[in-house]
Design a protein around this motif. Structure first.
Motif, PDB file in Angstrom:
ATOM      1  N   ALA A  16       9.874   3.342  -1.423  1.00 51.92           N
ATOM      2  CA  ALA A  16      10.979   3.221  -0.351  1.00 51.92           C
ATOM      3  C   ALA A  16      10.312   2.438   0.647  1.00 51.92           C
ATOM      4  O   ALA A  16       9.021   1.977   0.780  1.00 51.92           O
ATOM      5  CB  ALA A  16      10.956   4.822   0.020  1.00 51.92           C
ATOM      6  N   GLU A  17      11.261   2.152   1.465  1.00 49.21           N
ATOM      7  CA  GLU A  17      11.064   1.127   2.943  1.00 49.21           C
ATOM      8  C   GLU A  17      10.563  -0.217   2.331  1.00 49.21           C
ATOM      9  O   GLU A  17       9.502  -0.914   3.210  1.00 49.21           O
ATOM     10  CB  GLU A  17       9.869   1.961   3.888  1.00 49.21           C
ATOM     11  CG  GLU A  17      10.069   3.319   4.308  1.00 49.21           C
ATOM     12  CD  GLU A  17      11.615   3.444   4.850  1.00 49.21           C
ATOM     13  OE1 GLU A  17      11.853   2.278   5.601  1.00 49.21           O
ATOM     14  OE2 GLU A  17      12.312   4.208   5.249  1.00 49.21           O
ATOM     15  N   ARG A  18      10.821  -0.501   1.107  1.00 51.08           N
ATOM     16  CA  ARG A  18      10.664  -1.895   0.576  1.00 51.08           C
ATOM     17  C   ARG A  18       8.933  -2.179   0.312  1.00 51.08           C
ATOM     18  O   ARG A  18       8.858  -3.253   0.290  1.00 51.08           O
ATOM     19  CB  ARG A  18      11.003  -2.979   1.649  1.00 51.08           C
ATOM     20  CG  ARG A  18      12.538  -2.937   1.861  1.00 51.08           C
ATOM     21  CD  ARG A  18      13.160  -3.713   2.993  1.00 51.08           C
ATOM     22  NE  ARG A  18      12.608  -5.033   2.993  1.00 51.08           N
ATOM     23  CZ  ARG A  18      12.085  -5.546   3.871  1.00 51.08           C
ATOM     24  NH1 ARG A  18      11.772  -5.005   4.848  1.00 51.08           N
ATOM     25  NH2 ARG A  18      11.655  -6.865   3.736  1.00 51.08           N
ATOM     26  N   LYS A  19       8.198  -1.258   0.322  1.00 52.46           N
ATOM     27  CA  LYS A  19       6.892  -1.184  -0.155  1.00 52.46           C
ATOM     28  C   LYS A  19       6.593  -1.718  -1.602  1.00 52.46           C
ATOM     29  O   LYS A  19       7.447  -1.198  -2.428  1.00 52.46           O
ATOM     30  CB  LYS A  19       6.028  -0.075   0.442  1.00 52.46           C
ATOM     31  CG  LYS A  19       6.284   0.426   1.428  1.00 52.46           C
ATOM     32  CD  LYS A  19       5.777  -0.768   2.815  1.00 52.46           C
ATOM     33  CE  LYS A  19       5.899  -0.043   4.139  1.00 52.46           C
ATOM     34  NZ  LYS A  19       5.311  -0.979   5.100  1.00 52.46           N
ATOM     35  N   VAL A  20       5.662  -2.443  -1.953  1.00 52.67           N
ATOM     36  CA  VAL A  20       5.520  -2.586  -3.247  1.00 52.67           C
ATOM     37  C   VAL A  20       3.771  -2.802  -3.259  1.00 52.67           C
ATOM     38  O   VAL A  20       3.077  -3.417  -2.685  1.00 52.67           O
ATOM     39  CB  VAL A  20       5.762  -4.021  -3.677  1.00 52.67           C
ATOM     40  CG1 VAL A  20       5.414  -4.474  -5.163  1.00 52.67           C
ATOM     41  CG2 VAL A  20       7.386  -4.466  -3.335  1.00 52.67           C
ATOM     42  N   ASN A  21       3.396  -2.016  -4.327  1.00 53.00           N
ATOM     43  CA  ASN A  21       1.949  -1.903  -4.549  1.00 53.00           C
ATOM     44  C   ASN A  21       1.655  -2.407  -5.983  1.00 53.00           C
ATOM     45  O   ASN A  21       2.344  -2.167  -6.999  1.00 53.00           O
ATOM     46  CB  ASN A  21       1.388  -0.290  -4.823  1.00 53.00           C
ATOM     47  CG  ASN A  21       1.231   0.248  -3.324  1.00 53.00           C
ATOM     48  OD1 ASN A  21       1.423  -0.515  -2.257  1.00 53.00           O
ATOM     49  ND2 ASN A  21       0.535   1.276  -3.328  1.00 53.00           N
ATOM     50  N   ILE A  22       0.556  -3.479  -6.041  1.00 53.68           N
ATOM     51  CA  ILE A  22       0.113  -4.180  -7.154  1.00 53.68           C
ATOM     52  C   ILE A  22      -1.038  -3.766  -7.683  1.00 53.68           C
ATOM     53  O   ILE A  22      -2.069  -3.384  -6.767  1.00 53.68           O
ATOM     54  CB  ILE A  22       0.022  -5.503  -7.047  1.00 53.68           C
ATOM     55  CG1 ILE A  22       1.650  -6.009  -6.393  1.00 53.68           C
ATOM     56  CG2 ILE A  22      -0.198  -6.352  -8.311  1.00 53.68           C
ATOM     57  CD1 ILE A  22       1.763  -7.303  -6.159  1.00 53.68           C
ATOM     58  N   TYR A  23      -1.261  -3.197  -9.012  1.00 56.61           N
ATOM     59  CA  TYR A  23      -2.372  -2.862  -9.551  1.00 56.61           C
ATOM     60  C   TYR A  23      -2.911  -3.629 -10.645  1.00 56.61           C
ATOM     61  O   TYR A  23      -1.951  -3.995 -11.485  1.00 56.61           O
ATOM     62  CB  TYR A  23      -2.409  -1.301 -10.054  1.00 56.61           C
ATOM     63  CG  TYR A  23      -2.077  -0.361  -8.926  1.00 56.61           C
ATOM     64  CD1 TYR A  23      -3.072   0.448  -8.310  1.00 56.61           C
ATOM     65  CD2 TYR A  23      -0.616  -0.140  -8.562  1.00 56.61           C
ATOM     66  CE1 TYR A  23      -2.709   1.161  -7.341  1.00 56.61           C
ATOM     67  CE2 TYR A  23      -0.289   0.856  -7.523  1.00 56.61           C
ATOM     68  CZ  TYR A  23      -1.418   1.548  -6.889  1.00 56.61           C
ATOM     69  OH  TYR A  23      -0.932   2.516  -5.971  1.00 56.61           O
ATOM     70  N   ASN A  24      -4.342  -3.806 -10.766  1.00 53.57           N
ATOM     71  CA  ASN A  24      -4.824  -4.305 -12.085  1.00 53.57           C
ATOM     72  C   ASN A  24      -5.355  -3.068 -12.757  1.00 53.57           C
ATOM     73  O   ASN A  24      -6.275  -2.394 -12.208  1.00 53.57           O
ATOM     74  CB  ASN A  24      -6.021  -5.368 -11.679  1.00 53.57           C
ATOM     75  CG  ASN A  24      -6.733  -5.716 -12.932  1.00 53.57           C
ATOM     76  OD1 ASN A  24      -6.444  -5.179 -13.991  1.00 53.57           O
ATOM     77  ND2 ASN A  24      -7.495  -6.818 -12.691  1.00 53.57           N
ATOM     78  N   LEU A  25      -4.834  -2.650 -13.962  1.00 54.36           N
ATOM     79  CA  LEU A  25      -5.171  -1.469 -14.486  1.00 54.36           C
ATOM     80  C   LEU A  25      -6.524  -1.446 -15.014  1.00 54.36           C
ATOM     81  O   LEU A  25      -7.033  -0.386 -15.640  1.00 54.36           O
ATOM     82  CB  LEU A  25      -4.277  -1.251 -15.737  1.00 54.36           C
ATOM     83  CG  LEU A  25      -2.706  -0.984 -14.924  1.00 54.36           C
ATOM     84  CD1 LEU A  25      -1.395  -0.700 -16.189  1.00 54.36           C
ATOM     85  CD2 LEU A  25      -2.644   0.273 -14.504  1.00 54.36           C
ATOM     86  N   ALA A  26      -7.332  -2.545 -14.921  1.00 50.16           N
ATOM     87  CA  ALA A  26      -8.840  -2.411 -15.337  1.00 50.16           C
ATOM     88  C   ALA A  26      -9.273  -1.392 -14.439  1.00 50.16           C
ATOM     89  O   ALA A  26     -10.402  -0.924 -14.581  1.00 50.16           O
ATOM     90  CB  ALA A  26      -9.560  -3.651 -15.353  1.00 50.16           C
TER      91      ALA A  26
END
Length: 356
Positions: free
Chosen positions: A178-188
């Motif tokens: 929500a609120e246009r937030k984007v989380n990016i993860y490296n699954l390592a």
């Protein structure tokens, strides 16, 4: 578990409600009676799972000529929001408004609860690591990682806002909030935030989809627009771009003055070619090549929104669900049929355009 009209199967003849570009598309038998929220194909065979607002997940077998047969069904205690498969094709996973995730064992035909949150689960994704991990994204502002052999999550990541959408192309995981937030993860390092970003689109995020190469993602909004974003900040900024789609003029006379704008409900990538589809509340689907920035195919509009889409494991079948997407509230649900359609993909529709 229950079976539903297992003796019936669909024919290869298109339905009379379909028009020119969709006339040969095949309707799956016994679709859910309520809105279809999620479609997912098995990575190991032509089995299609469909989650619905009727609280159930249905599993269909699709034959070589597109004929389909209902094979199994299991339930949640609230609307199903998301479905996915394990990599080996032996399990179907689902999350719902009942705050629970469930696993259906294909071999035994039994379902069981495998995860729980403090609020509805909006997205479930299978991660092929450490023997298989289920990631669940919730409106309680967390991502939880589950080893299905344990009752408690093996790890939890806190989100800045409610999870609206999530996708994985290992080792990349992208969560749209929500609120246009984007989380990016490296699954390592699944609990460590690789990077946070704000959607380049000005309106609410509807869907994210990772590139098959795991180096970026597409993001769609309620405002008929899609953005292409690469994860590596060293990539030239010119490779990140956005474009309008799922819009139409209110009338031929009002071109560019009164435009009707529709939500982008789903984005699906072709795993072999890296091209992708967008589907909208306007009832249309378009195939795109992001590298040449060209439109490959536009389907004629169907009567009702496209709520979910998915390519099968070989990229030869494109499935799409038509059902009400609640974009106009309760009063907007007027006579919209729930259908799952199968489109046989031609090479020219899904292959990238040669570079000039």
């Amino acid at each position: 578990m229950s079976f539903f009209n297992a003796g019936s199967s669909s024919s290869v003849v298109g339905t009379s409600t379909q028009n020119s570009s969709t006339a040969k598309d095949i309707e799956v038998v016994d679709p859910p009676p309520d809105s279809i929220s999620s479609l997912s194909w098995s990575p190991q065979g032509d089995f299609l799972a469909a989650g619905s607002w009727d609280n159930n997940v249905r599993i269909y077998e699709v034959g070589a000529n597109g004929q389909s047969q209902g094979k199994a069904m299991y339930g949640h205690e609230g609307p199903v929001m998301s479905v996915c498969w394990s990599k080996d094709g032996t399990k179907v996973l689902s999350g719902g408004a009942d705050k629970a995730a469930r696993m259906f064992d294909v071999q035994s035909g039994q379902s069981s609860q495998v995860a729980v949150h403090d609020a509805p689960i909006k997205a479930v994704k299978w991660i092929e690591a450490q023997g298989g991990i289920l990631a669940t994204g919730s409106w309680d502002k967390t991502i939880k990682y589950w080893d299905l052999r344990q009752q408690s999550p093996v790890a939890t990541a806190t989100l800045p806002e409610r999870c609206y959408t999530m996708d994985v192309a290992y080792p990349l995981m992208v969560v749209g909030c929500a609120e246009r937030k984007v989380n990016i993860y490296n699954l390592a390092e699944p609990t460590k935030l690789y990077r946070t970003a704000e959607s380049p689109l000005k309106f609410q995020t509807r869907v994210v989809a990772c590139f098959p190469a795991a180096d970026g993602y597409a993001i769609g909004s309620v405002e008929g627009r899609v953005a292409i974003s690469y994860v590596d900040e060293k990539v030239p900024a010119s490779q990140n771009f956005s474009f309008k789609c799922h819009r139409r003029d209110q009338s031929p006379q009002s071109k560019d003055q009164h435009t009707l704008v529709f939500a982008v409900n789903d984005i699906s990538f072709h795993q072999q070619h890296g091209t992708f589809s967008t589907a909208g509340s306007d009832g249309t689907i378009t195939f795109w090549d992001k590298d040449s920035r060209t439109r490959l195919k536009t389907f004629d509009a169907v009567p009702g929104p496209i709520s979910s889409t998915a390519f099968n494991r070989t990229g030869t079948i494109f499935s799409y669900a038509t059902s009400y997407d609640w974009s106009k509230g309760y009063s907007g649900n007027v006579g919209i049929s729930n259908k799952i359609m199968l489109h046989a993909c031609k090479d020219e529709e899904v292959k990238k355009k040669p570079k000039k």
